[in-house]
Write a protein that holds these residues in place. Sequence first.
Motif, PDB file in Angstrom:
ATOM      1  N   VAL A 105      37.949  64.665  49.287  1.00 34.23           N
ATOM      2  CA  VAL A 105      38.997  65.227  50.130  1.00 34.23           C
ATOM      3  C   VAL A 105      38.486  64.979  51.726  1.00 34.23           C
ATOM      4  O   VAL A 105      37.427  65.061  52.021  1.00 34.23           O
ATOM      5  N   GLU A 106      39.509  64.367  52.441  1.00 35.70           N
ATOM      6  CA  GLU A 106      39.244  64.182  53.886  1.00 35.70           C
ATOM      7  C   GLU A 106      40.594  64.948  54.556  1.00 35.70           C
ATOM      8  O   GLU A 106      41.596  64.648  54.336  1.00 35.70           O
ATOM      9  N   ARG A 107      40.087  65.314  55.937  1.00 34.16           N
ATOM     10  CA  ARG A 107      41.084  66.028  56.713  1.00 34.16           C
ATOM     11  C   ARG A 107      41.723  65.068  57.869  1.00 34.16           C
ATOM     12  O   ARG A 107      42.628  65.405  58.273  1.00 34.16           O
ATOM     13  N   MET A 135      32.629  71.706  59.419  1.00 34.97           N
ATOM     14  CA  MET A 135      33.880  71.674  58.739  1.00 34.97           C
ATOM     15  C   MET A 135      34.921  72.332  59.601  1.00 34.97           C
ATOM     16  O   MET A 135      34.598  73.089  60.413  1.00 34.97           O
ATOM     17  N   ARG A 136      36.127  71.540  59.874  1.00 35.97           N
ATOM     18  CA  ARG A 136      37.105  72.184  60.506  1.00 35.97           C
ATOM     19  C   ARG A 136      38.248  72.507  59.542  1.00 35.97           C
ATOM     20  O   ARG A 136      38.512  71.715  58.523  1.00 35.97           O
ATOM     21  N   HIS A 137      39.046  73.245  60.212  1.00 34.20           N
ATOM     22  CA  HIS A 137      40.221  73.848  59.309  1.00 34.20           C
ATOM     23  C   HIS A 137      41.516  72.918  59.494  1.00 34.20           C
ATOM     24  O   HIS A 137      41.589  72.316  60.737  1.00 34.20           O
ATOM     25  N   GLY A 192      43.510  66.485  52.911  1.00 33.60           N
ATOM     26  CA  GLY A 192      43.707  68.066  52.691  1.00 33.60           C
ATOM     27  C   GLY A 192      42.654  68.604  53.474  1.00 33.60           C
ATOM     28  O   GLY A 192      41.742  67.938  53.878  1.00 33.60           O
ATOM     29  N   ASP A 193      42.742  69.974  53.466  1.00 32.83           N
ATOM     30  CA  ASP A 193      41.731  70.887  53.865  1.00 32.83           C
ATOM     31  C   ASP A 193      40.573  71.148  52.710  1.00 32.83           C
ATOM     32  O   ASP A 193      41.143  71.960  52.039  1.00 32.83           O
ATOM     33  N   GLY A 194      39.510  70.551  52.868  1.00 37.57           N
ATOM     34  CA  GLY A 194      38.597  70.756  51.862  1.00 37.57           C
ATOM     35  C   GLY A 194      38.300  72.396  51.675  1.00 37.57           C
ATOM     36  O   GLY A 194      37.303  72.519  50.568  1.00 37.57           O
ATOM     37  N   PHE A 195      38.397  73.218  52.664  1.00 38.94           N
ATOM     38  CA  PHE A 195      37.982  74.484  52.680  1.00 38.94           C
ATOM     39  C   PHE A 195      38.768  75.105  51.263  1.00 38.94           C
ATOM     40  O   PHE A 195      38.214  75.890  50.582  1.00 38.94           O
ATOM     41  N   GLN A 198      33.343  61.291  64.302  1.00 38.72           N
ATOM     42  CA  GLN A 198      32.874  61.716  62.947  1.00 38.72           C
ATOM     43  C   GLN A 198      31.554  60.577  62.716  1.00 38.72           C
ATOM     44  O   GLN A 198      31.777  59.641  63.444  1.00 38.72           O
ATOM     45  N   THR A 199      30.577  60.805  61.921  1.00 38.60           N
ATOM     46  CA  THR A 199      29.377  59.893  61.734  1.00 38.60           C
ATOM     47  C   THR A 199      29.321  59.566  60.269  1.00 38.60           C
ATOM     48  O   THR A 199      29.897  60.445  59.261  1.00 38.60           O
ATOM     49  N   ILE A 200      28.926  58.552  59.764  1.00 38.32           N
ATOM     50  CA  ILE A 200      28.619  58.144  58.587  1.00 38.32           C
ATOM     51  C   ILE A 200      26.930  58.665  58.384  1.00 38.32           C
ATOM     52  O   ILE A 200      26.192  58.528  59.387  1.00 38.32           O
ATOM     53  N   GLY A 233      34.838  60.818  55.141  1.00 34.37           N
ATOM     54  CA  GLY A 233      34.514  60.094  56.217  1.00 34.37           C
ATOM     55  C   GLY A 233      34.651  58.695  56.037  1.00 34.37           C
ATOM     56  O   GLY A 233      35.769  57.799  55.768  1.00 34.37           O
ATOM     57  N   SER A 234      33.531  57.766  56.096  1.00 43.01           N
ATOM     58  CA  SER A 234      33.654  56.368  55.856  1.00 43.01           C
ATOM     59  C   SER A 234      33.860  56.047  54.365  1.00 43.01           C
ATOM     60  O   SER A 234      34.188  54.948  54.170  1.00 43.01           O
ATOM     61  N   GLY A 235      33.639  56.608  53.758  1.00 39.72           N
ATOM     62  CA  GLY A 235      33.599  56.492  52.201  1.00 39.72           C
ATOM     63  C   GLY A 235      32.389  56.068  51.604  1.00 39.72           C
ATOM     64  O   GLY A 235      32.167  55.744  50.440  1.00 39.72           O
TER      65      GLY A 235
HETATM   66  N1  SAH Z   1      29.263  61.109  53.918  1.00 40.31           N
HETATM   67  C1  SAH Z   1      30.225  60.689  54.827  1.00 40.31           C
HETATM   68  C2  SAH Z   1      30.114  61.680  56.155  1.00 40.31           C
HETATM   69  C3  SAH Z   1      31.531  61.817  56.741  1.00 40.31           C
HETATM   70  S1  SAH Z   1      31.214  62.989  58.162  1.00 40.31           S
HETATM   71  C4  SAH Z   1      29.947  59.317  55.031  1.00 40.31           C
HETATM   72  O1  SAH Z   1      28.928  58.722  54.672  1.00 40.31           O
HETATM   73  O2  SAH Z   1      30.749  58.468  55.989  1.00 40.31           O
HETATM   74  C5  SAH Z   1      32.080  64.455  57.558  1.00 40.31           C
HETATM   75  C6  SAH Z   1      33.410  64.459  57.353  1.00 40.31           C
HETATM   76  O3  SAH Z   1      33.846  65.516  56.893  1.00 40.31           O
HETATM   77  C7  SAH Z   1      34.508  63.769  58.461  1.00 40.31           C
HETATM   78  O4  SAH Z   1      35.108  62.757  58.155  1.00 40.31           O
HETATM   79  C8  SAH Z   1      35.216  65.220  58.790  1.00 40.31           C
HETATM   80  O5  SAH Z   1      36.757  64.517  59.128  1.00 40.31           O
HETATM   81  C9  SAH Z   1      35.324  65.876  57.503  1.00 40.31           C
HETATM   82  N2  SAH Z   1      35.579  67.066  57.309  1.00 40.31           N
HETATM   83  C10 SAH Z   1      35.388  68.179  58.248  1.00 40.31           C
HETATM   84  N3  SAH Z   1      36.040  69.193  57.834  1.00 40.31           N
HETATM   85  C11 SAH Z   1      36.717  69.014  56.776  1.00 40.31           C
HETATM   86  C12 SAH Z   1      37.621  69.655  55.883  1.00 40.31           C
HETATM   87  N4  SAH Z   1      37.976  71.004  55.927  1.00 40.31           N
HETATM   88  N5  SAH Z   1      38.120  69.086  54.855  1.00 40.31           N
HETATM   89  C13 SAH Z   1      37.862  67.714  54.525  1.00 40.31           C
HETATM   90  N6  SAH Z   1      37.134  66.903  55.385  1.00 40.31           N
HETATM   91  C14 SAH Z   1      36.393  67.509  56.206  1.00 40.31           C
END
Ligand code: SAH
Length: 215
Positions: free
Chosen positions: A108-110, A208-210, A135-138, A61-63, A90-92
């Motif tokens: 929410v982060e998966r 986004m991933r499930h 959790g799953d952000g979907f 993943q990336t910031i 992500g990084s927060g």
């Molecule tokens: N704004 C963040 C960017 C993080 S990258 C930052 O500044 O660091 C996007 C993030 O979305 C990743 O950490 C990835 O794991 C998360 N992500 C992808 N699909 C997701 C889902 N279904 N639910 C929650 N988080 C998800």
Amino acid sequence: MTCEERKDERDVMVWSQIAARGVRDRRVLEAMRAVPRHLFIPQSYSAEAYDDYPLPIGSGQTISQPYIVAFMAEALALKGSERVLEIGTGSGYQTAVLSLLAQEIYTVERIAVLLERARATLASLKIDNVEFRLGDGFYGWEEEAPFDAIVLSAAPSDIPNAMLRQLADGGRLVAPVGPLGAQTLVRTTRRGAHFDTEALFDVAFVPMRHGVSDI
Ligand code: SAH
């Protein structure tokens, strides 16, 4: 939150990358000056913390690029009293920026390892208006809905229905939408039962991933 460390670099970042590209919201510019981005990235990239691009944060993943974080925050039009849902902690880093602009942030982060690291970084900065969920952000965050603003940091192919349902009347949702290579940043505003969507510009976010990954 006050952090004097590398403040000069943040000042330069704000005028040369963010204000220069048209972000005008004073509160957003102030928040971007305040949050120490170097604390949200791996040590090995520390020298690049205030450069104009995304950086790896582990787990593939990336910031986000600072300008994109500022642009999205401005597009949410926050005044300070809002409840905000963020998908993709992500990084927060973006979470920390939003925490200075609204009342309460629900993020929410998966991927567990990223969530826990973000939680620790925000705690070290004494940020206490953020609720974290693995959790799953979907599915959004049903129990805490409705939200005045929703922001996605990863791109779905379409805006999930759960999120539209969880948006308050008058609320704004900002999200990258579409497959990699053809994503558009959109803003959807809810007006009663109607949703007005405007395209902002082309972007490149992780998809986004499930499901949830507990490592
Ligand atoms: N704004 C963040 C960017 C993080 S990258 C930052 O500044 O660091 C996007 C993030 O979305 C990743 O950490 C990835 O794991 C998360 N992500 C992808 N699909 C997701 C889902 N279904 N639910 C929650 N988080 C998800």
